[in-house]
Design a protein around this motif. Structure first.
Motif, PDB file in Angstrom:
ATOM      1  N   ILE A  50       0.868  -1.171   0.000  1.00  0.00           N
ATOM      2  CA  ILE A  50       0.000   0.000   0.000  1.00  0.00           C
ATOM      3  C   ILE A  50       0.909   1.226   0.000  1.00  0.00           C
ATOM      4  O   ILE A  50       1.693   1.428   0.928  1.00  0.00           O
ATOM      5  CB  ILE A  50      -0.968  -0.032   1.196  1.00  0.00           C
ATOM      6  CG1 ILE A  50      -1.919  -1.232   1.033  1.00  0.00           C
ATOM      7  CG2 ILE A  50      -1.771   1.278   1.291  1.00  0.00           C
ATOM      8  CD1 ILE A  50      -2.850  -1.510   2.178  1.00  0.00           C
ATOM      9  N   LEU A  51       0.859   1.990  -1.098  1.00  0.00           N
ATOM     10  CA  LEU A  51       1.804   3.094  -1.321  1.00  0.00           C
ATOM     11  C   LEU A  51       1.080   4.438  -1.284  1.00  0.00           C
ATOM     12  O   LEU A  51      -0.082   4.534  -1.674  1.00  0.00           O
ATOM     13  CB  LEU A  51       2.453   2.952  -2.701  1.00  0.00           C
ATOM     14  CG  LEU A  51       3.235   1.675  -3.014  1.00  0.00           C
ATOM     15  CD1 LEU A  51       3.668   1.684  -4.473  1.00  0.00           C
ATOM     16  CD2 LEU A  51       4.441   1.541  -2.093  1.00  0.00           C
ATOM     17  N   PRO A  52       1.813   5.504  -0.870  1.00  0.00           N
ATOM     18  CA  PRO A  52       1.247   6.844  -1.020  1.00  0.00           C
ATOM     19  C   PRO A  52       0.994   7.122  -2.508  1.00  0.00           C
ATOM     20  O   PRO A  52       1.768   6.667  -3.355  1.00  0.00           O
ATOM     21  CB  PRO A  52       2.344   7.772  -0.479  1.00  0.00           C
ATOM     22  CG  PRO A  52       3.289   6.902   0.262  1.00  0.00           C
ATOM     23  CD  PRO A  52       3.163   5.516  -0.304  1.00  0.00           C
ATOM     24  N   ARG A  53      -0.077   7.838  -2.801  1.00  0.00           N
ATOM     25  CA  ARG A  53      -0.482   8.113  -4.177  1.00  0.00           C
ATOM     26  C   ARG A  53       0.685   8.615  -5.054  1.00  0.00           C
ATOM     27  O   ARG A  53       0.911   8.101  -6.148  1.00  0.00           O
ATOM     28  CB  ARG A  53      -1.605   9.152  -4.140  1.00  0.00           C
ATOM     29  CG  ARG A  53      -2.185   9.497  -5.488  1.00  0.00           C
ATOM     30  CD  ARG A  53      -3.152  10.672  -5.346  1.00  0.00           C
ATOM     31  NE  ARG A  53      -3.666  11.071  -6.647  1.00  0.00           N
ATOM     32  CZ  ARG A  53      -4.849  10.675  -7.134  1.00  0.00           C
ATOM     33  NH1 ARG A  53      -5.632   9.898  -6.425  1.00  0.00           N
ATOM     34  NH2 ARG A  53      -5.260  11.076  -8.319  1.00  0.00           N
ATOM     35  N   ASP A  54       1.438   9.609  -4.544  1.00  0.00           N
ATOM     36  CA  ASP A  54       2.517  10.216  -5.333  1.00  0.00           C
ATOM     37  C   ASP A  54       3.556   9.181  -5.747  1.00  0.00           C
ATOM     38  O   ASP A  54       4.053   9.186  -6.874  1.00  0.00           O
ATOM     39  CB  ASP A  54       3.231  11.315  -4.523  1.00  0.00           C
ATOM     40  CG  ASP A  54       2.298  12.481  -4.241  1.00  0.00           C
ATOM     41  OD1 ASP A  54       1.206  12.505  -4.860  1.00  0.00           O
ATOM     42  OD2 ASP A  54       2.652  13.343  -3.418  1.00  0.00           O
ATOM     43  N   GLU A  55       3.874   8.293  -4.801  1.00  0.00           N
ATOM     44  CA  GLU A  55       4.884   7.270  -5.068  1.00  0.00           C
ATOM     45  C   GLU A  55       4.394   6.298  -6.144  1.00  0.00           C
ATOM     46  O   GLU A  55       5.130   5.952  -7.067  1.00  0.00           O
ATOM     47  CB  GLU A  55       5.166   6.518  -3.761  1.00  0.00           C
ATOM     48  CG  GLU A  55       6.505   5.823  -3.716  1.00  0.00           C
ATOM     49  CD  GLU A  55       6.740   5.182  -2.349  1.00  0.00           C
ATOM     50  OE1 GLU A  55       7.069   3.994  -2.322  1.00  0.00           O
ATOM     51  OE2 GLU A  55       6.554   5.881  -1.319  1.00  0.00           O
ATOM     52  N   ALA A  56       3.130   5.878  -6.037  1.00  0.00           N
ATOM     53  CA  ALA A  56       2.571   4.937  -7.007  1.00  0.00           C
ATOM     54  C   ALA A  56       2.531   5.545  -8.407  1.00  0.00           C
ATOM     55  O   ALA A  56       2.779   4.851  -9.398  1.00  0.00           O
ATOM     56  CB  ALA A  56       1.171   4.513  -6.566  1.00  0.00           C
ATOM     57  N   PHE A  57       2.241   6.834  -8.467  1.00  0.00           N
ATOM     58  CA  PHE A  57       2.127   7.496  -9.768  1.00  0.00           C
ATOM     59  C   PHE A  57       3.463   7.618 -10.493  1.00  0.00           C
ATOM     60  O   PHE A  57       3.506   7.963 -11.660  1.00  0.00           O
ATOM     61  CB  PHE A  57       1.488   8.886  -9.598  1.00  0.00           C
ATOM     62  CG  PHE A  57      -0.018   8.846  -9.683  1.00  0.00           C
ATOM     63  CD1 PHE A  57      -0.757   8.045  -8.830  1.00  0.00           C
ATOM     64  CD2 PHE A  57      -0.693   9.599 -10.630  1.00  0.00           C
ATOM     65  CE1 PHE A  57      -2.135   7.984  -8.909  1.00  0.00           C
ATOM     66  CE2 PHE A  57      -2.083   9.552 -10.714  1.00  0.00           C
ATOM     67  CZ  PHE A  57      -2.806   8.748  -9.857  1.00  0.00           C
ATOM     68  N   GLN A  58       4.565   7.348  -9.777  1.00  0.00           N
ATOM     69  CA  GLN A  58       5.879   7.413 -10.418  1.00  0.00           C
ATOM     70  C   GLN A  58       6.336   6.070 -10.968  1.00  0.00           C
ATOM     71  O   GLN A  58       7.404   5.971 -11.553  1.00  0.00           O
ATOM     72  CB  GLN A  58       6.912   7.964  -9.422  1.00  0.00           C
ATOM     73  CG  GLN A  58       6.785   9.484  -9.273  1.00  0.00           C
ATOM     74  CD  GLN A  58       7.442  10.009  -8.015  1.00  0.00           C
ATOM     75  OE1 GLN A  58       8.295   9.350  -7.435  1.00  0.00           O
ATOM     76  NE2 GLN A  58       7.036  11.197  -7.597  1.00  0.00           N
TER      77      GLN A  58
END
Ligand SMILES: [Zn+2]
Length: 241
Positions: A167-175
């Motif tokens: 489960i990742l923070p949104r910003d991290e996943a978007f990268q």
């Protein structure tokens, strides 16, 4: 708000929880936490039972409503009175759920294999216990190609690939470049965390469903049928043996 226990432990078959609200009209209860999968992303909801103070209710349907998970209870026993904090013990129909975990994982192996070998993206999918279908952006599909896909899928399954859930923070996943192709950018703005499911070395997706921990648990996959659903859309049906 219901804490979604299945998101961090897909193998949880039983759990204790507190009833936080009761809807007598729809015969449903909300729990503070739940291992029942409420359906979504092509995976149907779980069934099972709920024990409330010795009264056993069947759980016939589970549905997400906002941040709550509604558990629809069968039978004619009266529901616990509203506004009374009551402890409940839930038990999943594990045979069904485990079949769905194997099926869901098989579909990810299919999706990852077809993208790797042919560059074809998924446009849709659906599943029942031990069978599923997936639509791909493919211009043409022949029997020979389908047999190649089936062999490649089973080859990956036999490798015993590990499946990792994060489960990742949104910003991290978007990268993560691999997630961009799975239309992660369509996630509503309010969602601040992204759950990712990775079949190590094969497939990575943003996904809320339940999967097995290793592809060796899936079993053999058979491509049961395929059909054209339009000029660039082809559907593959699989069965788990
Ligand atoms: Zn999935």
């Amino acid at each position: 708000m219901t804490n979604l226990l299945y998101q961090t432990d897909a193998y949880l078959q039983e759990f204790s929880a507190t009833i936080t609200s009761v809807d007598t009209e729809t015969h449903a209860v909300v729990l503070d936490q739940s291992a029942f999968y409420p359906g979504g992303g092509g995976q149907p909801c779980d069934f099972g039972s709920l024990d409330v103070g010795g009264v056993i209710y069947s759980v016939d349907k589970v549905k997400k409503q906002g941040d709550d998970v509604l558990h629809f209870l069968g039978g004619t026993s009266p529901l616990p009175p509203p506004n009374s904090a009551r402890v409940a013990h839930g038990t999943l129909d594990w045979v069904r759920r485990y079949q769905l975990m194997r099926t869901h994982t098989a579909l990810h192996v299919l999706c990852g294999t077809v993208f790797r070998d042919y560059g074809a993206k998924v446009t849709g999918g659906d599943m029942d216990p031990l069978k599923g279908r997936m639509d791909f952006e493919f211009e043409s599909m022949r029997g020979e190609l389908v047999r190649d896909i089936e062999a490649a899928v089973n080859h990956e399954i036999q490798k015993g690939l590990e499946i990792r859930v994060k489960i990742l923070p949104r910003d991290e996943a978007f990268q993560i470049p691999d997630l961009i192709r799975t239309k992660i950018n369509l996630l509503p703005e309010g969602i601040m965390q992204v759950r990712t499911v990775e079949i190590v070395g094969l497939d990575l997706q943003a996904d809320g469903g339940t999967h097995v921990m290793n592809t060796s648990e899936v079993g053999r996959v058979k491509v049961a049928d395929y059909k054209s659903k339009g000029a660039i859309n082809k559907r593959i049906y699989i069965e788990i043996e």
